[in-house]
Design a protein around this motif. Structure first.
Motif, PDB file in Angstrom:
ATOM      1  N   ASP A 155       0.805  -1.213   0.000  1.00  0.00           N
ATOM      2  CA  ASP A 155       0.000   0.000   0.000  1.00  0.00           C
ATOM      3  C   ASP A 155       0.841   1.267   0.000  1.00  0.00           C
ATOM      4  O   ASP A 155       0.387   2.337   0.422  1.00  0.00           O
ATOM      5  CB  ASP A 155      -0.929   0.023   1.220  1.00  0.00           C
ATOM      6  N   GLY A 156       2.067   1.158  -0.454  1.00  0.00           N
ATOM      7  CA  GLY A 156       2.889   2.339  -0.603  1.00  0.00           C
ATOM      8  C   GLY A 156       3.603   2.768   0.661  1.00  0.00           C
ATOM      9  O   GLY A 156       3.496   2.153   1.724  1.00  0.00           O
ATOM     10  N   VAL A 157       4.351   3.866   0.533  1.00  0.00           N
ATOM     11  CA  VAL A 157       5.091   4.458   1.636  1.00  0.00           C
ATOM     12  C   VAL A 157       4.383   5.744   2.061  1.00  0.00           C
ATOM     13  O   VAL A 157       4.029   6.570   1.216  1.00  0.00           O
ATOM     14  CB  VAL A 157       6.548   4.758   1.237  1.00  0.00           C
ATOM     15  N   TRP A 158       4.200   5.891   3.360  1.00  0.00           N
ATOM     16  CA  TRP A 158       3.508   7.055   3.901  1.00  0.00           C
ATOM     17  C   TRP A 158       4.458   7.825   4.812  1.00  0.00           C
ATOM     18  O   TRP A 158       5.303   7.242   5.495  1.00  0.00           O
ATOM     19  CB  TRP A 158       2.253   6.626   4.665  1.00  0.00           C
ATOM     20  N   ARG A 159       4.292   9.154   4.840  1.00  0.00           N
ATOM     21  CA  ARG A 159       5.232  10.029   5.534  1.00  0.00           C
ATOM     22  C   ARG A 159       4.485  10.998   6.439  1.00  0.00           C
ATOM     23  O   ARG A 159       3.416  11.507   6.097  1.00  0.00           O
ATOM     24  CB  ARG A 159       6.051  10.809   4.500  1.00  0.00           C
ATOM     25  N   SER A 160       5.080  11.231   7.620  1.00  0.00           N
ATOM     26  CA  SER A 160       4.567  12.251   8.532  1.00  0.00           C
ATOM     27  C   SER A 160       5.704  13.182   8.896  1.00  0.00           C
ATOM     28  O   SER A 160       6.844  12.749   9.096  1.00  0.00           O
ATOM     29  CB  SER A 160       4.002  11.609   9.803  1.00  0.00           C
ATOM     30  N   THR A 161       5.388  14.462   9.007  1.00  0.00           N
ATOM     31  CA  THR A 161       6.397  15.430   9.459  1.00  0.00           C
ATOM     32  C   THR A 161       6.047  16.019  10.819  1.00  0.00           C
ATOM     33  O   THR A 161       6.794  16.845  11.344  1.00  0.00           O
ATOM     34  CB  THR A 161       6.535  16.578   8.433  1.00  0.00           C
ATOM     35  N   ASP A 162       4.920  15.553  11.390  1.00  0.00           N
ATOM     36  CA  ASP A 162       4.543  16.041  12.721  1.00  0.00           C
ATOM     37  C   ASP A 162       4.265  14.900  13.697  1.00  0.00           C
ATOM     38  O   ASP A 162       3.761  15.113  14.797  1.00  0.00           O
ATOM     39  CB  ASP A 162       3.323  16.957  12.639  1.00  0.00           C
ATOM     40  N   GLY A 163       4.541  13.658  13.261  1.00  0.00           N
ATOM     41  CA  GLY A 163       4.349  12.505  14.114  1.00  0.00           C
ATOM     42  C   GLY A 163       2.920  12.055  14.277  1.00  0.00           C
ATOM     43  O   GLY A 163       2.659  11.095  15.008  1.00  0.00           O
ATOM     44  N   MET A 164       1.983  12.716  13.603  1.00  0.00           N
ATOM     45  CA  MET A 164       0.573  12.375  13.762  1.00  0.00           C
ATOM     46  C   MET A 164      -0.153  12.199  12.443  1.00  0.00           C
ATOM     47  O   MET A 164      -0.949  11.278  12.276  1.00  0.00           O
ATOM     48  CB  MET A 164      -0.134  13.449  14.593  1.00  0.00           C
ATOM     49  N   ASN A 165       0.086  13.086  11.499  1.00  0.00           N
ATOM     50  CA  ASN A 165      -0.635  13.060  10.230  1.00  0.00           C
ATOM     51  C   ASN A 165       0.266  12.493   9.135  1.00  0.00           C
ATOM     52  O   ASN A 165       1.406  12.935   8.967  1.00  0.00           O
ATOM     53  CB  ASN A 165      -1.085  14.474   9.866  1.00  0.00           C
ATOM     54  N   PHE A 166      -0.277  11.526   8.380  1.00  0.00           N
ATOM     55  CA  PHE A 166       0.491  10.830   7.359  1.00  0.00           C
ATOM     56  C   PHE A 166      -0.115  11.057   5.982  1.00  0.00           C
ATOM     57  O   PHE A 166      -1.344  11.120   5.831  1.00  0.00           O
ATOM     58  CB  PHE A 166       0.525   9.326   7.642  1.00  0.00           C
ATOM     59  N   ALA A 167       0.750  11.151   4.982  1.00  0.00           N
ATOM     60  CA  ALA A 167       0.317  11.249   3.588  1.00  0.00           C
ATOM     61  C   ALA A 167       1.212  10.357   2.742  1.00  0.00           C
ATOM     62  O   ALA A 167       2.411  10.193   3.036  1.00  0.00           O
ATOM     63  CB  ALA A 167       0.399  12.689   3.101  1.00  0.00           C
ATOM     64  N   GLN A 168       0.656   9.781   1.693  1.00  0.00           N
ATOM     65  CA  GLN A 168       1.439   8.898   0.839  1.00  0.00           C
ATOM     66  C   GLN A 168       2.431   9.704   0.017  1.00  0.00           C
ATOM     67  O   GLN A 168       2.109  10.765  -0.512  1.00  0.00           O
ATOM     68  CB  GLN A 168       0.526   8.092  -0.082  1.00  0.00           C
ATOM     69  N   VAL A 169       3.669   9.186  -0.081  1.00  0.00           N
ATOM     70  CA  VAL A 169       4.707   9.884  -0.837  1.00  0.00           C
ATOM     71  C   VAL A 169       4.478   9.682  -2.327  1.00  0.00           C
ATOM     72  O   VAL A 169       3.762   8.769  -2.762  1.00  0.00           O
ATOM     73  CB  VAL A 169       6.109   9.396  -0.441  1.00  0.00           C
ATOM     74  N   ASN A 170       5.129  10.509  -3.129  1.00  0.00           N
ATOM     75  CA  ASN A 170       4.961  10.475  -4.579  1.00  0.00           C
ATOM     76  C   ASN A 170       6.078   9.670  -5.242  1.00  0.00           C
ATOM     77  O   ASN A 170       7.216   9.647  -4.772  1.00  0.00           O
ATOM     78  CB  ASN A 170       4.979  11.899  -5.141  1.00  0.00           C
ATOM     79  N   GLY A 171       5.726   9.044  -6.376  1.00  0.00           N
ATOM     80  CA  GLY A 171       6.725   8.476  -7.260  1.00  0.00           C
ATOM     81  C   GLY A 171       7.003   7.004  -7.103  1.00  0.00           C
ATOM     82  O   GLY A 171       7.753   6.438  -7.901  1.00  0.00           O
TER      83      GLY A 171
END
Length: 730
Positions: A155-171
């Motif tokens: 299901d892809g790689v997901w990233r958070s920059t605040d330790g709480m909210n995640f979004a899927q990375v591009n590419g």
């Protein structure tokens, strides 16, 4: 402890029973100061060892029953209660991220309390195929503990920059399911510590997509680009302090040449293969790089062989998985001392102790000062660091009349006797059997309770009997041909055993202790491997045969296969299995009986009294018979029961205490009745805070108020309680 109406009844204690180790430990993560470690498992939970912790402790516990971790993930997103998606913040060991039920949680106090993040429910498979060897699934930026990357299973790689909210990375392209693995492999992630830090974030990140290759980000993980010529089936990644990326591209390939040449590194320009065929017969499953010295590498294969290099892979010293090359020392848990570590899950170097290598295995966690061993030219003397981890699957337990030490059967390490509530009194595994086998069922003889049959099988066919109450076992002289693992047994008098196998095996019986076997003479049952009406897959753990220890009669429940539905019902034998009569044409309690974890149990000392439950995952009633199986009635207000046991009767009573895991009056929990099911008392919802599914349960026939509960991934526990019997006056 209180009744279902809130009336105080007495005292109750719950204590874990200690075996130590077991299960499959997937990976180990460290904080940079070495004070916090975390490991994950394939079947249940993760374990943390932080500052001040003498032993490992479970990551997710809910002693107050808050339900914080109970929310199920989206359908099909997990394959069990294991924990594979986790990591410790390198810069702050108090901050940990870990998955539970396919959701990601964050802790800021070293795993003592948790907050659910906003990461979506995605696939996290921990107990299927090769997933347990792959890693790392999660990476936390060493410069910023709020920057987290999570690689899901397809299901892809997901990233958070605040330790709480995640979004899927591009590419990163959608992963391709490998033909050799039942589940989609996870996306792996590592962060290059040597890369530039911009805005508090390391800029170079690597991630994988099975079937596509290795991707690189140069903007802190926002966007990724496929690296040309990269391996397409990466099982493990590690990166050294100079930014060289190492990968093993081997674990899922059926091509031997690929497995032998699948160890590669990437220096930012091209991929270079390191040939390991001269010292690994098959493949390298994983790689570790020493953070204190980038020259030091270790690789391992699935059989426990380890190769070590101190010149970045130019030359190697190989330690074969045998006693002359490696020894595992375990003063804390004696049965682990010298036990084979056939399956290694991962290897990582300690961030503080230079040249110290940790491995996670199918039995626990160990470390060795491999640099010192190579320098001295000695074999690897591993030191066990497993105390606190309880990861065996509790399948079945049995209390023998007149014997104070109960029997316990588990997956992987099969047979145990007399488990203790004290870590100073670990048991020794019965027969020294530490290879992968499983105990599916026990039963004792009517005329000699010390004569015990044990259904042990897995890698080996080891149907065994004991003449000393389960302290030692010997395989039977003859094992039926064509029978696989699992199933249920019942014992009459000495030597008389009924075995109903799983995997649609034909039921068999013996009257001479396994010298010879015959098919159960029930007409119409299909040939081996075809639908029999007894049991499908071994992991359903159906116990649908039992013996009345007063009369010697046997009962067995057939759900009625599609081809011969007339087999459905309750079958009885009154002559040691020679003949069988269908005495009831339906499965007790209704339904078709094709249920996981169904249990048929006779009540000790009570002629013709038996109970049947369909299992915990289906809402059918608990049913009982008092006439040997001819008629069945539902126990009022008791449903969805996953296990049942019978213990010593309460003072002043004659009927044994009934012990269940299920629902009473719409409330889930672990319950007892001391008055023949007239009233029920709840002992616990989550024993000891464990949210793990219940496996086997049993009650002690010799000690009033003592009951045993087995978990589907964290061993065994024991209830002890004392309260006055409340007579039913209705």
């Amino acid at each position: 402890m209180r009744s279902s109406t809130g009336t105080p009844l007495g005292t109750m204690t719950y204590s874990p029973l200690f075996i130590g180790g077991g299960g499959f430990i997937l990976d180990i993560h460290f904080s940079d100061d070495g004070l916090t470690k975390m490991v994950g498992t394939d079947v249940y939970n993760g374990y943390i060892k932080g500052p001040g912790d003498a032993v490992w402790r479970q990551a997710f516990l809910d002693p107050q029953g808050t339900g914080l971790f109970a929310t199920p993930g989206d359908s099909g997103t997990t394959d069990g209660g294991g924990c594979a998606l986790y990591s410790v913040a390198p810069s702050n060991g108090q901050i940990i991220y870990a998955s539970r039920n396919s959701f990601i949680f964050r802790s800021a106090d070293c795993g003592r309390t948790w907050t659910k993040t906003n990461a979506p429910s995605k696939h996290v498979f921990t107990n299927s195929g090769y997933n347990r060897w792959w890693g790392p699934w999660m990476a936390i930026d060493p410069a910023n503990p709020n920057v987290v990357f999570a690689g899901y299973s397809g299901d892809g790689v997901w990233r958070s920059t605040d330790g709480m909210n995640f979004a899927q990375v591009n590419g990163i392209a959608q992963a391709v399911k490998p033909s050799t693995d039942p589940e989609m492999g996870p996306h792996l992630v590592v962060i290059d510590r040597s890369s530039a830090i911009v805005g508090g974030i390391h800029q170079v990140v690597y991630a994988t997509s099975n079937g596509n290759g290795v991707y690189k980000s140069t903007d802190g993980g926002q966007n990724f680009t496929l690296i040309a010529g990269s391996p397409t089936a990466v099982s493990r990644m590690a990166i050294d302090t100079l930014g060289r990326l190492y990968v093993t591209n081997t674990a899922i390939s059926t091509d031997l040449s690929l497995r032998q040449t699948g160890f590669k590194y990437y220096d930012g320009g091209t991929w270079v293969s390191i040939d390991i065929s001269t010292f690994f017969a098959e493949s390298a499953y994983g790689v570790a790089v020493d953070p204190t010295d980038y020259h030091r590498l270790a690789i391992f294969d699935s059989d426990g062989n380890i190769s070590y290099s101190e010149d970045r892979g130019a030359t190697w010293t190989t330690y074969q998985a045998n006693a002359s090359s490696q020894h595992f020392n375990s003063p804390d848990i004696p049965w682990l001392d010298g036990a084979s570590r056939r399956f290694i899950g991962s290897a990582r170097f300690d961030p503080i102790h230079a040249g110290r290598l940790y491995v996670t295995t199918g039995l626990g966690v160990s470390w060795v000062d491999i640099h010192a061993a190579k320098t001295a030219g000695t074999k690897l003397q591993w030191q066990e660091e497993t105390l606190g981890i309880e990861e065996l699957v509790g399948n079945v337990a049995l209390s023998l009349p007149g014997d104070p030490d109960a029997l316990f059967g588990c997956w992987d390490i099969p047979a145990w006797k007399g488990l203790s509530t004290k870590t100073s009194s670990f048991p020794m595994v019965v027969n020294g059997q530490t290879d992968l086998n499983r105990m599916w069922d026990f039963d004792y003889a009517i005329d000699n309770p010390q004569w015990v049959a044990g259904l042990v099988n897995g890698i080996d066919q080891l149907f065994s009997v004991s003449t000393d109450g389960g302290r030692t076992y010997n395989p039977v002289a003859q094992h039926p041909d064509g029978y696989s693992q699992g199933g249920a047994i019942a014992v009459g008098n000495t030597g008389n055993i009924i075995w109903i196998p799983s995997n649609n095996g034909r039921a068999v019986y013996t009257k001479d202790g396994g010298q010879s076997w015959q098919l159960l003479p029930i007409p119409g049952v299909a040939a081996n491997g075809q639908e029999s009406g007894w049991s499908f897959a071994y992991y359903f753990n159906r116990h649908i045969v039992a013996c009345d220890k007063v009369t010697g009669n046997f009962l067995a429940i057939n759900y009625g296969p599609t081809a011969v539905p007339s087999l459905c019902g309750v079958w009885r034998s009154t002559d040691q299995g020679d003949t069988w009569t269908r005495i009831s044409q339906n499965v007790p309690g209704g339904g078709n009986g094709q249920c996981n974890n169904s249990k048929l149990r006779f009540v000790p000392g009570q002629v013709g009294n038996a109970f049947y439950c369909h299992g915990s995952d289906i809402n059918y009633p608990l049913t009982r018979t008092t006439d040997g199986g001819v008629t069945w009635t539902n126990v009022p207000n008791v449903r969805q029961v996953g296990g049942i046991g019978f213990g010593k009767a309460a003072p002043g009573a004659t009927y044994p205490v009934v012990f269940i895991q299920g629902w009473v009056n719409g409330v889930q929990g672990i319950w007892v009745s001391a008055d023949n099911c007239a009233t029920w008392t709840k002992l616990s919802t989550y024993p000891g805070g464990n949210m793990n599914d219940i496996g086997g349960i049993a009650s002690d026939q010799n000690v009033y108020g003592r009951h045993y509960v087995g978990f589907s991934g964290c061993g065994w526990g024991r209830f002890d309680y004392s309260y006055a019997l409340r007579l039913n006056t209705q």
